[in-house]
Design a protein around this motif. Structure first.
Motif, PDB file in Angstrom:
ATOM      1  N   THR A 118       0.906  -1.304  -0.013  1.00 16.55           N
ATOM      2  CA  THR A 118       0.020   0.000  -0.069  1.00 16.55           C
ATOM      3  C   THR A 118       0.916   1.160   0.018  1.00 16.55           C
ATOM      4  OG1 THR A 118      -1.621  -0.984   1.044  1.00 16.55           O
ATOM      5  CG2 THR A 118      -1.736   1.256   1.300  1.00 16.55           C
ATOM      6  N   ALA A 119       1.918   1.169   0.867  1.00 10.90           N
ATOM      7  CA  ALA A 119       2.727   2.392   0.894  1.00 10.90           C
ATOM      8  C   ALA A 119       3.525   2.740  -0.094  1.00 10.90           C
ATOM      9  CB  ALA A 119       3.746   2.322   2.215  1.00 10.90           C
ATOM     10  N   TYR A 120       4.054   1.547  -0.860  1.00 10.55           N
ATOM     11  CA  TYR A 120       4.750   1.637  -2.127  1.00 10.55           C
ATOM     12  C   TYR A 120       3.867   2.043  -3.180  1.00 10.55           C
ATOM     13  CZ  TYR A 120       7.544   0.143  -6.134  1.00 10.55           C
ATOM     14  OH  TYR A 120       8.568   0.097  -7.233  1.00 10.55           O
ATOM     15  N   GLY A 121       2.604   1.838  -3.439  1.00 11.55           N
ATOM     16  CA  GLY A 121       1.726   2.266  -4.327  1.00 11.55           C
ATOM     17  C   GLY A 121       1.602   4.009  -3.936  1.00 11.55           C
ATOM     18  N   VAL A 122       1.085   4.411  -2.856  1.00 10.31           N
ATOM     19  CA  VAL A 122       1.043   5.551  -2.415  1.00 10.31           C
ATOM     20  C   VAL A 122       2.307   6.556  -2.581  1.00 10.31           C
ATOM     21  CG1 VAL A 122       0.724   7.439  -0.644  1.00 10.31           C
ATOM     22  CG2 VAL A 122      -0.646   5.317  -0.545  1.00 10.31           C
ATOM     23  N   TYR A 123       3.459   5.986  -2.542  1.00 18.13           N
ATOM     24  CA  TYR A 123       4.632   6.684  -2.907  1.00 18.13           C
ATOM     25  C   TYR A 123       4.672   7.030  -4.600  1.00 18.13           C
ATOM     26  CZ  TYR A 123       9.426   6.860  -4.486  1.00 18.13           C
ATOM     27  OH  TYR A 123      10.837   6.928  -5.100  1.00 18.13           O
TER      28      TYR A 123
ATOM     29  N   GLN B 265       0.279  12.663   7.609  1.00 20.80           N
ATOM     30  CA  GLN B 265      -0.639  12.596   9.025  1.00 20.80           C
ATOM     31  C   GLN B 265      -0.876  10.881   9.295  1.00 20.80           C
ATOM     32  OE1 GLN B 265      -4.643  13.220   8.601  1.00 20.80           O
ATOM     33  NE2 GLN B 265      -4.887  14.144  10.573  1.00 20.80           N
ATOM     34  N   GLY B 266      -0.315  10.524  10.358  1.00 16.32           N
ATOM     35  CA  GLY B 266      -0.612   9.089  10.910  1.00 16.32           C
ATOM     36  C   GLY B 266       0.705   8.096  10.568  1.00 16.32           C
ATOM     37  N   LEU B 267       1.158   7.733  11.402  1.00 12.86           N
ATOM     38  CA  LEU B 267       2.439   6.881  11.320  1.00 12.86           C
ATOM     39  C   LEU B 267       2.377   5.422  11.549  1.00 12.86           C
ATOM     40  CD1 LEU B 267       4.985   9.666  12.832  1.00 12.86           C
ATOM     41  CD2 LEU B 267       4.591   8.785  10.410  1.00 12.86           C
ATOM     42  N   GLY B 268       0.942   4.805  11.346  1.00 16.06           N
ATOM     43  CA  GLY B 268       0.866   3.573  11.461  1.00 16.06           C
ATOM     44  C   GLY B 268       1.582   2.560  10.420  1.00 16.06           C
ATOM     45  N   LYS B 269       1.429   1.227  10.234  1.00 20.52           N
ATOM     46  CA  LYS B 269       2.286   0.576   9.231  1.00 20.52           C
ATOM     47  C   LYS B 269       2.434   1.271   7.944  1.00 20.52           C
ATOM     48  CE  LYS B 269       1.131  -3.647  11.666  1.00 20.52           C
ATOM     49  NZ  LYS B 269       0.310  -5.161  11.474  1.00 20.52           N
ATOM     50  N   VAL B 270       1.377   1.730   7.429  1.00 15.50           N
ATOM     51  CA  VAL B 270       1.414   2.308   6.013  1.00 15.50           C
ATOM     52  C   VAL B 270       2.115   3.680   6.004  1.00 15.50           C
ATOM     53  CG1 VAL B 270       0.141   3.171   4.160  1.00 15.50           C
ATOM     54  CG2 VAL B 270      -0.705   0.943   5.094  1.00 15.50           C
ATOM     55  N   GLY B 271       1.837   4.398   6.974  1.00 15.88           N
ATOM     56  CA  GLY B 271       2.272   5.773   6.982  1.00 15.88           C
ATOM     57  C   GLY B 271       3.884   5.600   7.387  1.00 15.88           C
ATOM     58  N   TYR B 272       4.185   4.857   8.236  1.00 17.35           N
ATOM     59  CA  TYR B 272       5.407   4.812   8.248  1.00 17.35           C
ATOM     60  C   TYR B 272       6.459   4.171   7.114  1.00 17.35           C
ATOM     61  CZ  TYR B 272      10.016   3.263  10.715  1.00 17.35           C
ATOM     62  OH  TYR B 272      11.293   3.099  10.959  1.00 17.35           O
ATOM     63  N   ALA B 273       5.952   3.228   6.662  1.00 19.75           N
ATOM     64  CA  ALA B 273       6.668   2.846   5.566  1.00 19.75           C
ATOM     65  C   ALA B 273       6.635   3.603   4.317  1.00 19.75           C
ATOM     66  CB  ALA B 273       5.882   1.402   4.851  1.00 19.75           C
TER      67      ALA B 273
END
Length: 352
Positions: free
Chosen positions: A154-159, A183-191
Motif C-alpha cells: 500500500t505504501a509503495y503504491g502511495v509513494y 499525518q498518521g504513522l501506522g504501518k502504512v504511514g511509516y513505510a
C-alpha cells in the motif's frame, strides 16, 4: 439508518446486500456489506472497532465496501467490493471463539465475500477465521500474513502515486527537496515515510501516538508537528494516512500544499470537497486509486501470483492516476469525479 432508510441508502448507493450476524455465546456482533459483485466475489478486510453506535458501524461498512468496489475496478481486478466490521474493542473483546464464529458466517456466504486483515484485526485473527472457512486471506504462511507485506505494498503504491501527482501539479515527479506532511504513522504511514525519505523528501510528521512521531524523527530526520497543526504546514504534499473523513471545510481552510495524496480511505468529508480542493488549486489524488496497493497484492495472491508480479502490478498505480488526471483535464470534472467515471467504465468492462 433504520427500516426504509437502509433500503433507500442501499438503492441510492448501488448496494447488493447487508448481512447482520450475532452470536451471544462468543460476543460476535458483525455486519457484512456487499456493494457490487459484477466483476467477481467481493473482496475487503474485516475491521474491528469500538463504534459509538450500530448506525456508525453500518455507515462505516457501507462507505468502505463501496470504496473497495471502485478500488478493485480502477485497478483492473476481477473482484467486487465488500467490507465486514465487528463491533467491539480490539484491545479486550477478541477471542478464538469470536473469530471462528465469524468464520462460520463467511462459510455460509459460500465465497461471495472474501475477507482479510484490516484496522483492529491481525494475522492470528485470520488464522482463527480460517479454521471455519477458506474464504479468508492474510493467514500465517501467506504473503499478506508475512510481516507488514500488505502495508508495504500500500505504501509503495502511495509513494508512486505521489510521484505521479507531483508530475501533474508541478511538472516533475522528483521528490528531492520536496516537503511532505504525513499525518498518521501506522504501518502504512511509516513505510511511506521510508520511501519518501529515500527519495530525498523533507518530512513533517504527526501522529496521536507520540512514540511513533519520535521514532520517525529519529529514523528519518523528520520534523515533528502536533496533530492539530499538521494541516497548516507549508508543504508540497499533504499525505493523510490516518482515519477517513478528515478533508472537511475547517481543514481545507488551513491547507497550504499543492497536492493531497495519502493512504487513508474515504478522505473527503463529502462529494463536493474534491471540487473545493480543485478551486483552491490543490490537486487531489483519489484515495481508492492511490491506496490500492494492498488490495492488488491480496487479489493477485489469491490468483497464485508471486511477490515480483505483485510489485509490478502495484507499479501501475502511477499510470492509473495519470489517466485520472488526464480525464479530469479533458472533461472539466474534478479528480474524484474523473476517478469514479474511470472505475465505472472499467467495472462495466470486467462484468461478465
Amino acid at each position: 439508518m433504520q427500516g426504509m432508510q437502509v433500503w433507500g441508502a442501499m438503492e441510492a448507493g448501488g448496494f447488493e446486500e447487508i448481512l447482520y450476524a450475532s452470536d451471544p455465546a462468543s460476543g460476535l456482533k458483525a455486519v457484512i456489506v456487499l456493494h457490487n459483485t459484477q466483476a467477481g466475489p467481493a473482496l475487503g478486510g474485516c475491521r474491528m472497532w469500538n463504534y459509538v453506535s450500530e448506525e456508525e458501524a453500518l455507515t462505516d461498512a457501507m462507505k468502505l465496501a463501496r470504496g473497495m468496489t471502485y478500488k478493485s475496478a480502477i485497478s483492473g481486478l476481477p473482484c467486487g467490493g465488500g467490507k465486514a466490521v465487528i463491533w467491539g474493542d480490539p484491545a479486550k473483546d477478541k477471542s478464538e471463539a469470536l473469530f471462528r464464529s465469524f468464520g462460520r458466517v463467511l462459510e455460509r456466504m459460500k465465497g461471495r465475500y472474501i475477507t482479510g486483515v484490516d484496522l483492529g484485526t491481525t494475522v492470528q485473527d485470520m488464522d482463527f477465521i480460517a479454521m471455519e472457512t477458506s474464504h479468508v486471506t492474510d493467514m500465517t504462511g501467506t504473503l499478506g500474513g508475512s510481516g507488514n507485506y500488505t502495508a508495504e505494498m500500500t505504501a509503495y503504491g502511495v509513494y508512486l502515486g505521489i510521484e505521479a501527482s507531483l508530475q501533474e501539479a508541478a511538472g516533475s515527479r522528483s521528490l528531492a527537496g520536496k516537503r511532505v506532511a504525513v499525518q498518521g504513522l501506522g504501518k502504512v504511514g511509516y513505510a511511506l515515510c521510508r520511501y519518501l525519505r529515500k527519495a530525498g523528501a523533507e518530512l513533517l510528521v504527526s501522529d496521536v501516538n507520540p512514540p511513533l512521531t519520535e521514532r520517525a524523527v529519529r529514523e528519518f530526520g523528520a520534523s515533528a508537528v502536533s496533530p492539530g497543526a499538521i494541516y497548516a504546514q507549508d508543504c508540497d504534499v499533504f499525505a493523510p494516512c490516518a482515519l477517513g473523513g478528515i478533508l472537511n471545510d475547517a481543514v481545507l481552510a488551513q491547507l497550504s500544499c499543492r497536492v493531497v495524496a495519502g493512504a487513508a480511505n474515504n478522505q473527503l468529508a463529502g462529494p463536493e470537497t474534491a471540487g473545493e480542493l480543485q478551486a483552491r488549486g490543490i490537486l487531489y489524488a483519489p484515495d481508492y486509486a492511490i491506496n490500492a496497493g494492498g488490495i492488488i497484492a491480496t487479489a493477485l495472491e489469491l490468483q497464485g501470483r508471486g511477490a515480483e508480479e505483485i510489485r509490478r502490478r502495484v507499479e501501475t498505480i502511477g499510470q492509473t492516476l495519470a489517466d485520472v488526471y488526464r480525464l479530469a483535464r479533458s472533461s472539466g470534472a474534478d479528480t474524484a469525479q474523473a476517478a469514479d467515471r474511470l472505475a465505472e467504465a472499467r467495472l462495466a468492462e470486467l462484468a461478465p
